[in-house]
Design a protein around this motif. Structure first.
Motif, PDB file in Angstrom:
ATOM      1  N   ASP A  22      32.783 -17.554  31.534  1.00 52.12           N
ATOM      2  CA  ASP A  22      33.596 -17.251  32.722  1.00 52.12           C
ATOM      3  C   ASP A  22      34.250 -15.870  32.646  1.00 52.12           C
ATOM      4  OD1 ASP A  22      32.904 -19.674  33.785  1.00 52.12           O
ATOM      5  OD2 ASP A  22      34.816 -20.652  33.337  1.00 52.12           O
ATOM      6  N   ARG A  23      34.717 -15.486  31.463  1.00 50.37           N
ATOM      7  CA  ARG A  23      35.391 -14.186  31.335  1.00 50.37           C
ATOM      8  C   ARG A  23      34.406 -13.028  31.506  1.00 50.37           C
ATOM      9  NH1 ARG A  23      40.000 -14.697  26.780  1.00 50.37           N
ATOM     10  NH2 ARG A  23      39.251 -12.613  26.350  1.00 50.37           N
ATOM     11  N   GLN A  24      33.222 -13.164  30.922  1.00 47.78           N
ATOM     12  CA  GLN A  24      32.221 -12.099  31.078  1.00 47.78           C
ATOM     13  C   GLN A  24      31.790 -11.984  32.541  1.00 47.78           C
ATOM     14  OE1 GLN A  24      28.953 -12.704  28.361  1.00 47.78           O
ATOM     15  NE2 GLN A  24      30.186 -12.154  26.569  1.00 47.78           N
ATOM     16  N   VAL A  25      31.558 -13.112  33.175  1.00 37.86           N
ATOM     17  CA  VAL A  25      31.150 -13.103  34.584  1.00 37.86           C
ATOM     18  C   VAL A  25      32.226 -12.436  35.430  1.00 37.86           C
ATOM     19  CG1 VAL A  25      30.694 -14.580  36.591  1.00 37.86           C
ATOM     20  CG2 VAL A  25      29.596 -15.084  34.398  1.00 37.86           C
ATOM     21  N   GLU A  26      33.481 -12.800  35.190  1.00 37.52           N
ATOM     22  CA  GLU A  26      34.582 -12.202  35.951  1.00 37.52           C
ATOM     23  C   GLU A  26      34.704 -10.711  35.666  1.00 37.52           C
ATOM     24  OE1 GLU A  26      37.533 -11.929  38.758  1.00 37.52           O
ATOM     25  OE2 GLU A  26      36.077 -13.523  38.406  1.00 37.52           O
ATOM     26  N   TYR A  27      34.510 -10.315  34.409  1.00 38.21           N
ATOM     27  CA  TYR A  27      34.555  -8.898  34.027  1.00 38.21           C
ATOM     28  C   TYR A  27      33.521  -8.106  34.834  1.00 38.21           C
ATOM     29  CZ  TYR A  27      33.732  -4.705  31.185  1.00 38.21           C
ATOM     30  OH  TYR A  27      33.556  -3.409  30.770  1.00 38.21           O
ATOM     31  N   PHE A  28      32.281  -8.603  34.878  1.00 37.83           N
ATOM     32  CA  PHE A  28      31.228  -7.877  35.598  1.00 37.83           C
ATOM     33  C   PHE A  28      31.427  -7.943  37.107  1.00 37.83           C
ATOM     34  CE2 PHE A  28      29.029  -8.387  31.468  1.00 37.83           C
ATOM     35  CZ  PHE A  28      28.805  -7.038  31.225  1.00 37.83           C
ATOM     36  N   ARG A  29      31.947  -9.064  37.609  1.00 38.78           N
ATOM     37  CA  ARG A  29      32.228  -9.163  39.050  1.00 38.78           C
ATOM     38  C   ARG A  29      33.239  -8.082  39.452  1.00 38.78           C
ATOM     39  NH1 ARG A  29      31.687 -13.532  42.100  1.00 38.78           N
ATOM     40  NH2 ARG A  29      31.985 -14.985  40.374  1.00 38.78           N
ATOM     41  N   ARG A  30      34.318  -7.990  38.675  1.00 37.07           N
ATOM     42  CA  ARG A  30      35.352  -6.980  38.993  1.00 37.07           C
ATOM     43  C   ARG A  30      34.801  -5.560  38.854  1.00 37.07           C
ATOM     44  NH1 ARG A  30      40.888  -9.420  36.250  1.00 37.07           N
ATOM     45  NH2 ARG A  30      40.787 -11.433  37.286  1.00 37.07           N
ATOM     46  N   LYS A  31      34.005  -5.334  37.824  1.00 36.45           N
ATOM     47  CA  LYS A  31      33.410  -4.009  37.605  1.00 36.45           C
ATOM     48  C   LYS A  31      32.542  -3.620  38.812  1.00 36.45           C
ATOM     49  CE  LYS A  31      31.000  -1.374  34.097  1.00 36.45           C
ATOM     50  NZ  LYS A  31      31.528  -0.976  32.826  1.00 36.45           N
ATOM     51  N   ASP A  88      25.517  -5.264  45.783  1.00 33.43           N
ATOM     52  CA  ASP A  88      25.593  -6.526  46.533  1.00 33.43           C
ATOM     53  C   ASP A  88      24.608  -7.556  45.972  1.00 33.43           C
ATOM     54  OD1 ASP A  88      27.618  -5.695  48.232  1.00 33.43           O
ATOM     55  OD2 ASP A  88      26.245  -5.028  49.808  1.00 33.43           O
ATOM     56  N   SER A  89      23.422  -7.082  45.598  1.00 32.67           N
ATOM     57  CA  SER A  89      22.421  -7.967  45.013  1.00 32.67           C
ATOM     58  C   SER A  89      22.915  -8.531  43.672  1.00 32.67           C
ATOM     59  CB  SER A  89      21.111  -7.202  44.826  1.00 32.67           C
ATOM     60  OG  SER A  89      20.156  -7.986  44.189  1.00 32.67           O
ATOM     61  N   ALA A  90      23.543  -7.686  42.861  1.00 37.04           N
ATOM     62  CA  ALA A  90      24.090  -8.136  41.576  1.00 37.04           C
ATOM     63  C   ALA A  90      25.201  -9.162  41.801  1.00 37.04           C
ATOM     64  CB  ALA A  90      24.607  -6.944  40.768  1.00 37.04           C
ATOM     65  N   LEU A  91      26.052  -8.930  42.789  1.00 41.86           N
ATOM     66  CA  LEU A  91      27.126  -9.878  43.102  1.00 41.86           C
ATOM     67  C   LEU A  91      26.547 -11.219  43.564  1.00 41.86           C
ATOM     68  CD1 LEU A  91      29.596  -7.427  44.863  1.00 41.86           C
ATOM     69  CD2 LEU A  91      29.993  -8.623  42.691  1.00 41.86           C
ATOM     70  N   ARG A  92      25.451 -11.162  44.313  1.00 36.92           N
ATOM     71  CA  ARG A  92      24.776 -12.383  44.745  1.00 36.92           C
ATOM     72  C   ARG A  92      24.218 -13.144  43.531  1.00 36.92           C
ATOM     73  NH1 ARG A  92      23.099  -9.883  48.874  1.00 36.92           N
ATOM     74  NH2 ARG A  92      21.182  -9.073  48.006  1.00 36.92           N
ATOM     75  N   ARG A  93      23.638 -12.393  42.576  1.00 33.14           N
ATOM     76  CA  ARG A  93      23.123 -13.026  41.357  1.00 33.14           C
ATOM     77  C   ARG A  93      24.252 -13.679  40.564  1.00 33.14           C
ATOM     78  NH1 ARG A  93      20.389  -8.290  41.126  1.00 33.14           N
ATOM     79  NH2 ARG A  93      21.403  -7.600  39.212  1.00 33.14           N
ATOM     80  N   ILE A  94      25.436 -13.054  40.575  1.00 26.27           N
ATOM     81  CA  ILE A  94      26.596 -13.665  39.903  1.00 26.27           C
ATOM     82  C   ILE A  94      26.919 -14.991  40.573  1.00 26.27           C
ATOM     83  CG2 ILE A  94      29.108 -13.495  39.644  1.00 26.27           C
ATOM     84  CD1 ILE A  94      28.729 -10.533  38.910  1.00 26.27           C
ATOM     85  N   ASP A  95      26.976 -14.991  41.900  1.00 25.77           N
ATOM     86  CA  ASP A  95      27.292 -16.216  42.639  1.00 25.77           C
ATOM     87  C   ASP A  95      26.266 -17.315  42.402  1.00 25.77           C
ATOM     88  OD1 ASP A  95      29.555 -15.012  43.665  1.00 25.77           O
ATOM     89  OD2 ASP A  95      28.611 -14.458  45.578  1.00 25.77           O
ATOM     90  N   GLU A  96      25.013 -16.912  42.193  1.00 20.47           N
ATOM     91  CA  GLU A  96      23.935 -17.882  41.991  1.00 20.47           C
ATOM     92  C   GLU A  96      23.748 -18.264  40.519  1.00 20.47           C
ATOM     93  OE1 GLU A  96      20.710 -15.816  43.845  1.00 20.47           O
ATOM     94  OE2 GLU A  96      21.504 -16.130  45.861  1.00 20.47           O
ATOM     95  N   GLY A  97      24.531 -17.632  39.625  1.00 18.81           N
ATOM     96  CA  GLY A  97      24.442 -17.952  38.205  1.00 18.81           C
ATOM     97  C   GLY A  97      23.257 -17.316  37.501  1.00 18.81           C
TER      98      GLY A  97
END
Length: 140
Positions: A22-31, A88-97
């Motif tokens: 969760d922390r890594q995902v949040e780190y990259f989402r914010r970045k 945006d594509s990377a953010l979508r991949r985050i949302d999709e896991g």
């Protein structure tokens, strides 16, 4: 909706923690979100600058110089527009896991690579293979 993950100000993803926790995902989402906001802000300033600088310049050399500067600025903005689409594509991949995993092999992409290029979709090895194949096709 998921609860927001606490992320210390000085957090940096480490190899010794579970991959894409969760922390890594949040780190990259914010970045990614910060990067996108910077690009959109720069784009807004460019548009304002182009609107402000529409003036009649009598000297041909000065006008040509300004046209060249504008063309360069617009090319830069076009590259940034494409970059925003990749973000945006990377953010979508985050949302999709799916974020952080190579599209070709399914293996994790190294944290160093993701930190340097958060929009990466291929592991370093897969990217190198892809570039070698491109070079072969280009050279033939």
């Amino acid at each position: 909706m998921k609860a927001e993950t606490f992320l210390p100000e000085d957090y940096s993803p480490a190899e010794d923690e579970p991959f894409m926790n969760d922390r890594q995902v949040e780190y990259f989402r914010r970045k990614l979100l910060n990067w996108k906001a910077e690009l959109l802000d720069e784009s807004k300033h460019t548009i304002e600058g182009l609107q402000d600088s529409t003036r009649n310049i009598p000297d041909i050399a000065d006008r040509a110089s300004e046209e060249t500067d504008r063309a360069l600025e617009l090319r830069t903005r076009d590259r940034q527009r494409k970059l925003v689409a990749k973000i945006d594509s990377a953010l979508r991949r985050i949302d999709e896991g799916e974020y952080g995993y190579c599209e070709e092999t399914g293996e994790p992409i190294s944290l160093k690579r993701l930190d340097a290029r958060p929009i990466a979709t291929l592991s370093l090895e897969a990217q190198e293979r892809h570039e070698r194949r491109e070079k072969v096709h280009r050279d033939t």
